[in-house]
Design a protein around this motif. Structure first.
Motif, PDB file in Angstrom:
ATOM      1  N   SER A 199       0.821  -1.201   0.000  1.00  0.00           N
ATOM      2  CA  SER A 199       0.000   0.000   0.000  1.00  0.00           C
ATOM      3  C   SER A 199       0.862   1.261   0.000  1.00  0.00           C
ATOM      4  O   SER A 199       1.750   1.423   0.846  1.00  0.00           O
ATOM      5  N   GLU A 200       0.591   2.167  -0.933  1.00  0.00           N
ATOM      6  CA  GLU A 200       1.302   3.448  -0.955  1.00  0.00           C
ATOM      7  C   GLU A 200       0.978   4.264   0.293  1.00  0.00           C
ATOM      8  O   GLU A 200       1.811   5.009   0.796  1.00  0.00           O
ATOM      9  N   GLY A 201      -0.253   4.110   0.777  1.00  0.00           N
ATOM     10  CA  GLY A 201      -0.622   4.812   2.001  1.00  0.00           C
ATOM     11  C   GLY A 201       0.213   4.357   3.181  1.00  0.00           C
ATOM     12  O   GLY A 201       0.661   5.168   4.005  1.00  0.00           O
ATOM     13  N   PHE A 202       0.453   3.051   3.270  1.00  0.00           N
ATOM     14  CA  PHE A 202       1.303   2.525   4.347  1.00  0.00           C
ATOM     15  C   PHE A 202       2.714   3.096   4.237  1.00  0.00           C
ATOM     16  O   PHE A 202       3.295   3.544   5.227  1.00  0.00           O
ATOM     17  N   ARG A 203       3.251   3.074   3.049  1.00  0.00           N
ATOM     18  CA  ARG A 203       4.629   3.528   2.867  1.00  0.00           C
ATOM     19  C   ARG A 203       4.765   5.033   3.095  1.00  0.00           C
ATOM     20  O   ARG A 203       5.835   5.507   3.475  1.00  0.00           O
ATOM     21  N   ALA A 204       3.681   5.759   2.862  1.00  0.00           N
ATOM     22  CA  ALA A 204       3.716   7.196   3.119  1.00  0.00           C
ATOM     23  C   ALA A 204       3.593   7.503   4.610  1.00  0.00           C
ATOM     24  O   ALA A 204       4.056   8.541   5.076  1.00  0.00           O
ATOM     25  N   GLU A 205       2.965   6.588   5.354  1.00  0.00           N
ATOM     26  CA  GLU A 205       2.726   6.825   6.775  1.00  0.00           C
ATOM     27  C   GLU A 205       3.879   6.353   7.640  1.00  0.00           C
ATOM     28  O   GLU A 205       4.243   7.002   8.616  1.00  0.00           O
ATOM     29  N   PHE A 206       4.470   5.207   7.294  1.00  0.00           N
ATOM     30  CA  PHE A 206       5.530   4.640   8.117  1.00  0.00           C
ATOM     31  C   PHE A 206       6.896   4.896   7.490  1.00  0.00           C
ATOM     32  O   PHE A 206       6.999   5.291   6.323  1.00  0.00           O
ATOM     33  N   ASN A 207       7.918   4.655   8.275  1.00  0.00           N
ATOM     34  CA  ASN A 207       9.273   4.927   7.784  1.00  0.00           C
ATOM     35  C   ASN A 207      10.186   3.710   7.810  1.00  0.00           C
ATOM     36  O   ASN A 207      11.299   3.765   7.282  1.00  0.00           O
ATOM     37  N   ASP A 208       9.730   2.609   8.411  1.00  0.00           N
ATOM     38  CA  ASP A 208      10.625   1.459   8.469  1.00  0.00           C
ATOM     39  C   ASP A 208       9.852   0.163   8.718  1.00  0.00           C
ATOM     40  O   ASP A 208       8.664   0.177   9.029  1.00  0.00           O
ATOM     41  N   LEU A 209      10.563  -0.936   8.540  1.00  0.00           N
ATOM     42  CA  LEU A 209      10.054  -2.266   8.861  1.00  0.00           C
ATOM     43  C   LEU A 209      11.173  -3.033   9.549  1.00  0.00           C
ATOM     44  O   LEU A 209      12.347  -2.919   9.161  1.00  0.00           O
ATOM     45  N   ALA A 210      10.829  -3.814  10.554  1.00  0.00           N
ATOM     46  CA  ALA A 210      11.816  -4.597  11.285  1.00  0.00           C
ATOM     47  C   ALA A 210      11.705  -6.063  10.886  1.00  0.00           C
ATOM     48  O   ALA A 210      10.604  -6.627  10.818  1.00  0.00           O
ATOM     49  N   PHE A 211      12.855  -6.690  10.634  1.00  0.00           N
ATOM     50  CA  PHE A 211      12.918  -8.077  10.205  1.00  0.00           C
ATOM     51  C   PHE A 211      13.828  -8.868  11.150  1.00  0.00           C
ATOM     52  O   PHE A 211      14.715  -8.310  11.789  1.00  0.00           O
ATOM     53  N   TRP A 212      13.598 -10.173  11.177  1.00  0.00           N
ATOM     54  CA  TRP A 212      14.361 -11.060  12.052  1.00  0.00           C
ATOM     55  C   TRP A 212      14.783 -12.283  11.246  1.00  0.00           C
ATOM     56  O   TRP A 212      13.993 -12.846  10.490  1.00  0.00           O
ATOM     57  N   ASN A 213      16.054 -12.672  11.389  1.00  0.00           N
ATOM     58  CA  ASN A 213      16.550 -13.887  10.761  1.00  0.00           C
ATOM     59  C   ASN A 213      16.784 -14.924  11.850  1.00  0.00           C
ATOM     60  O   ASN A 213      17.767 -14.839  12.593  1.00  0.00           O
ATOM     61  N   PRO A 214      15.895 -15.908  11.991  1.00  0.00           N
ATOM     62  CA  PRO A 214      16.018 -16.867  13.093  1.00  0.00           C
ATOM     63  C   PRO A 214      17.254 -17.752  12.993  1.00  0.00           C
ATOM     64  O   PRO A 214      17.774 -18.214  14.014  1.00  0.00           O
TER      65      PRO A 214
END
Length: 209
Positions: free
Chosen positions: A166-181
């Protein structure tokens, strides 16, 4: 005329003042700390400000003697900081290579890279994750690369998964957190410096890319 305080040298509590002197490379001054103050010093250095590696380095270089229990705790935390930084540095090179091959222009923020810039060693700065910044138009290939390398959204950001396109999501937030188990490493993917719209972004600064 009233005297003004020297704001360049604030009066810190003695445990914090000792920590500041060590990190700044100054000769510690004043009387020895009490047992209660040493415990406060230990908490400040290890848990609060995460500067055990810097304090360990400064204490060794300057000959500052810490109580045995405090010295052991600081030394153990410094070793863990160094090991973690080296793991993150190795993984960063793997990530940067894969992202570059995919046509992305990643930049490492903070973490071990800042430690090398400030102190000359990645092992001297504590960091809980690897922060990577890419231009907003490169989010999709970055997500593909992270998935190929075994990264998944961490628990705190898992609910954002259905909205990634979603472009709306990307416009609202600035990052995403990921985990490599498999590797035990956390990565934050940034495409803006923060949620607030108005601060200059790395991609808009001269020579940023």
């Amino acid at each position: 005329m009233a005297e003004h305080p020297d704001l360049t040298r604030p009066e810190f509590p003695r445990p914090l003042a000792l920590a500041v002197d060590l990190v700044a490379g100054r000769e510690p001054s004043g009387d020895a700390l009490s047992p209660a103050e040493w415990e406060q010093f230990r908490r400040l250095v290890i848990s609060r400000h995460r500067v055990a590696a810097l304090v360990q380095e400064a204490a060794m270089a300057g000959g500052t003697v810490l109580p045995p229990d405090v010295a052991d705790a600081v030394r153990a935390e410094a070793r863990e900081t160094a090991a973690n930084a080296l793991r993150q540095k190795a993984e960063s090179h793997r990530l940067l290579t894969a992202l570059s091959v995919a046509g992305c222009r990643p930049a490492i923020l903070k973490g071990w890279a800042l430690g090398e810039a400030l102190y000359g060693s990645a092992a001297l700065r504590h960091a809980k994750d690897i922060d990577i910044h890419v231009p907003p138009g490169e989010i999709d290939p970055c997500l593909d690369v992270l998935a190929q390398l075994g990264y998944m959204l961490d628990d705190d950001h898992a609910a954002r998964g259905p909205f990634l396109a979603s472009e709306g999501f990307r416009a609202e937030f600035n990052d995403l957190a990921f985990w490599n188990p498999d590797r035990g490493i956390e990565v934050e993917l940034h495409w803006r410096s923060q949620h607030f719209h108005g601060w200059p972004e790395p991609g808009t600064l001269p020579g940023a890319w």
